[in-house]
Design an enzyme around this catalytic site. Structure first.
Site, short mmCIF file in Angstrom:
data_model
loop_
_atom_site.label_atom_id
_atom_site.label_comp_id
_atom_site.label_asym_id
_atom_site.label_seq_id
_atom_site.Cartn_x
_atom_site.Cartn_y
_atom_site.Cartn_z
N ASP A 1 -34.75 47.38 52.61
CA ASP A 1 -34.87 46.78 53.75
C ASP A 1 -35.70 45.26 53.70
O ASP A 1 -35.69 44.41 54.56
CB ASP A 1 -35.39 47.35 54.79
CG ASP A 1 -34.19 47.94 55.90
OD1 ASP A 1 -33.23 47.32 55.91
OD2 ASP A 1 -34.19 49.28 56.19
N GLN B 1 -33.33 53.91 59.16
CA GLN B 1 -32.66 52.83 60.20
C GLN B 1 -33.75 52.86 61.46
O GLN B 1 -34.33 53.79 61.98
CB GLN B 1 -31.39 53.59 60.51
CG GLN B 1 -30.50 52.58 61.68
CD GLN B 1 -30.16 51.41 61.10
OE1 GLN B 1 -29.96 51.23 59.92
NE2 GLN B 1 -30.05 50.40 62.05
N LYS C 1 -23.09 50.90 56.82
CA LYS C 1 -23.72 50.93 55.51
C LYS C 1 -23.14 51.92 54.53
O LYS C 1 -23.06 51.51 53.25
CB LYS C 1 -25.18 51.11 55.79
CG LYS C 1 -26.12 49.96 56.56
CD LYS C 1 -27.35 50.18 57.01
CE LYS C 1 -27.80 48.99 57.91
NZ LYS C 1 -29.29 48.97 58.40
N1 GUN Z 1 -32.13 48.14 62.79
C1 GUN Z 1 -31.32 46.90 62.89
N2 GUN Z 1 -31.28 46.23 61.76
C2 GUN Z 1 -31.97 46.89 60.84
C3 GUN Z 1 -31.95 46.70 59.37
O1 GUN Z 1 -31.71 45.72 58.72
N3 GUN Z 1 -32.69 47.55 58.69
C4 GUN Z 1 -33.02 48.97 59.40
N4 GUN Z 1 -33.41 49.92 58.67
N5 GUN Z 1 -32.70 49.17 60.69
C5 GUN Z 1 -32.54 48.11 61.16
#
Ligand code: GUN
Length: 280
Positions: free
Chosen positions: A119, A96, A52
């Site tokens: 998100d 996350q 990311k």
């Molecule tokens: N864990 C797995 N996929 C995601 C996501 O798209 N966003 C976040 N914040 N955590 C994740």
């Protein structure tokens, strides 16, 4: 043989479009900043967070990194989220998941300012999506819509069957498909006669987390199959919930794993960071 939907190429196109937009914004003196919060040392989460941040760098979005020890308390994490909420220079906040077991994930998600919820996990974002109002949409299902549209796959009036009812994929996927005027069926682990239902699908979206579970006999001739799975086969090789080799013989189009849905999630996160400027 099915057409292979190239998620790597489509996500690269989207990131390039965003890079151009971010650069134009910079010329107007506007900067986009994403705060990325990681708690603990889960190796998969570390890889996701690194990717990311790399995507941010590519498109020109500033990323702030908060890497906290697994022993971080609920209160400490909430304090950080509140500080980022108040910080006007921060447009998006991403915590996350999964969080360590002693932390209440729902409470942390609820604490994020819905205007910064890139998100799309906050109940406000989920509610806005389900009543067709502006807001953030969860990145994976939003990415699937882009994959299909940019592959010229018609959604209007189509029979869409989703396997999986998670908050991150299955449920928002259903809402997005409704928005596109598809007729939607959501199936899950308690569904009876799954095969009969999936064989009716023009578009089959699979998010069940079971390695190569969907074989050709689950798929109607000429269907479009989207594989959200991220599994390992008996040789430790990355694969999906769909048995690619058998399904590609009956499908009209199919997403591979890797290189299908996966790369789209981060591209849509970057897009959500841009949306943050409109919602600010
Ligand atoms: N864990 C797995 N996929 C995601 C996501 O798209 N966003 C976040 N914040 N955590 C994740």
């Amino acid at each position: 043989m099915a057409k292979i939907i190239d998620g790597k190429k489509i996500s690269a196109d989207i990131k390039e479009e965003i890079r151009v937009e971010v650069s134009a914004l910079k010329e107007q003196g506007r900067e986009v900043t994403l705060a990325v919060v990681l708690v603990g040392e889960d190796p998969a989460s570390q890889v996701y967070v690194r990717n990311k941040k790399k995507a941010c760098e590519f498109v020109g979005i500033r990323s702030l990194s908060y890497e906290l020890p697994a022993s971080t308390t609920q209160e400490e994490l909430l304090l950080l989220v509140e500080k980022l909420n108040r910080d006007d220079s921060v447009n998006g906040i991403l915590v996350q998941l999964p969080l360590p077991g002693h932390i209440d994930e729902d409470e942390v998600i609820r604490a994020i300012d819905p205007k910064k919820d890139v998100d799309g996990f906050h109940p406000m974002s989920v509610g806005a999506l389900s009543i067709g109002q502006p807001g953030y949409v969860s990145c994976t299902p939003a990415g699937i819509i882009q994959l299909l549209k940019r592959s010229d796959i018609e959604l209007d009036g189509k029979n869409c069957v989703i396997i999986g009812r998670s908050n991150i994929v299955g449920k928002p996927m259903a809402m997005l498909m409704l928005r596109e005027n598809a007729t939607v069926t959501v199936t899950h682990s308690h569904t009876k006669n799954l095969k009969e239902i999936t064989r009716e699908a023009d578009i089959l979206i699979v998010a069940i987390g079971k390695t190569k579970f969907i074989t050709a006999d689950y798929v109607k001739e000429g269907a479009v199959v989207v594989d959200v799975g991220m599994d390992r086969d008996e040789n430790g090789k990355l694969c999906g919930d769909v048995d690619f080799d058998s399904v590609e013989k009956v499908a009209q189009a199919i997403t591979p794993v890797p290189g299908g849905v996966g790369p789209m999630t981060i591209a849509m996160l970057m897009k959500n960071c841009l949306t943050s400027l409109e919602l600010k």
